[in-house]
Design an enzyme around this catalytic site. Structure first.
Site, mmCIF file in Angstrom:
data_model
loop_
_atom_site.group_PDB
_atom_site.id
_atom_site.type_symbol
_atom_site.label_atom_id
_atom_site.label_comp_id
_atom_site.label_asym_id
_atom_site.label_seq_id
_atom_site.Cartn_x
_atom_site.Cartn_y
_atom_site.Cartn_z
ATOM 1 C CE LYS A 1 -4.308 1.102 2.445
ATOM 2 N NZ LYS A 1 -4.951 0.946 3.759
HETATM 3 O O1 G3P Z 1 -9.496 2.161 4.669
HETATM 4 C C1 G3P Z 1 -9.178 3.434 5.087
HETATM 5 C C2 G3P Z 1 -9.598 3.617 6.479
HETATM 6 O O2 G3P Z 1 -8.807 2.891 7.375
HETATM 7 C C3 G3P Z 1 -9.721 5.026 6.883
HETATM 8 O O3 G3P Z 1 -10.907 5.078 7.530
HETATM 9 O O4 G3P Z 1 -12.571 5.939 9.078
HETATM 10 O O5 G3P Z 1 -10.124 6.477 9.415
HETATM 11 O O6 G3P Z 1 -11.405 7.501 7.551
HETATM 12 P P1 G3P Z 1 -11.261 6.327 8.436
#
Ligand code: G3P
Length: 217
Positions: free
Chosen positions: A83
């Site tokens: 990634k």
């Molecule tokens: O897959 C990306 C994720 O981990 C980010 O999610 O909720 O931190 O924006 P969030």
């Protein structure tokens, strides 16, 4: 539609994986922090459990350093997707990894223009963060629709991996559009089973069943 689980919590992955709900896993530095585990150890454990792609993220910011980190992560298992962030250095690393046959997940995508560049650089997955766009009053689901249209216009093979999913509606919305993959926290995937009319209907059935005085086993 493929389901990736967005966590480095091995127990939570196992619960969903045992039900056949897990087509892959995504992690990031924040999720590794949350797990309290060593990145190499926990990623190996996840790769041993899940047969689909497991995203492990580089943390360097220069392309050469990203490539060194990514190659080390790729050695963990054959199902690692490296990634990288959607920066120019990340795209450079993406191209290098893709040319060597590695799966690459280009993350932190917030625009259709960025998604075009990731596809051109040979990304296996593009990860638009829809929840974080909604957080600043932009339309995350619309971004998925735009990328779907553009990728289909030109036959780009990069899979759209809708990320930063915060709700069940996010999942159904991007499924309607045709996102190839969603990655969501285990709690959101489990919440897909909930409906108040299911609860109400079950309550009534159980009340009526009790009145019959019967037993099935
Ligand atoms: O897959 C990306 C994720 O981990 C980010 O999610 O909720 O931190 O924006 P969030």
């Amino acid at each position: 539609m493929k389901f990736f689980v967005d966590t480095a919590d091995v127990a939570a992955i196992k619960e969903l994986n045992d039900l056949g709900m897990v087509d892959g896993v995504t992690t990031n530095p924040s999720l590794i922090l949350k797990s309290g585990r060593d990145i190499l150890e926990v990623t190996k454990e996840i790769c041993d459990m899940v047969s689909g792609p497991v995203s492990a993220e580089v943390v360097a910011t220069e392309a050469a350093d990203m490539i060194a980190e990514g190659l080390k992560l790729a050695k963990i298992a054959s199902n690692i997707a490296i990634k990288v962030p959607l920066t120019w250095a990340g795209l450079t690393a993406c191209k290098a990894f893709a040319s060597e046959g590695h799966m690459v997940n280009v993350t932190l995508c917030f625009s259709a223009a960025q998604a075009i560049l990731a596809a051109k650089a040979g990304a296996t997955f593009i990860s638009p963060f829809i929840g974080r766009l909604d957080d600043i009053n932009l339309d995350g689901v619309q971004l998925i629709e735009d990328i779907r249209t553009i990728y289909d216009n030109y036959g780009f093979k990069t899979e759209i991996l809708a990320a930063s999913i915060r709700s069940v509606n996010h999942i159904t919305d991007v499924a309607r559009i045709g996102a190839d993959v969603i990655t969501a926290p285990p709690s959101v995937i489990k919440a897909m089973a909930n409906h108040p009319l299911t609860d109400k209907g079950l309550e009534q059935f159980l009340k009526d069943w009790a009145k019959t005085g019967q037993k099935i086993v």
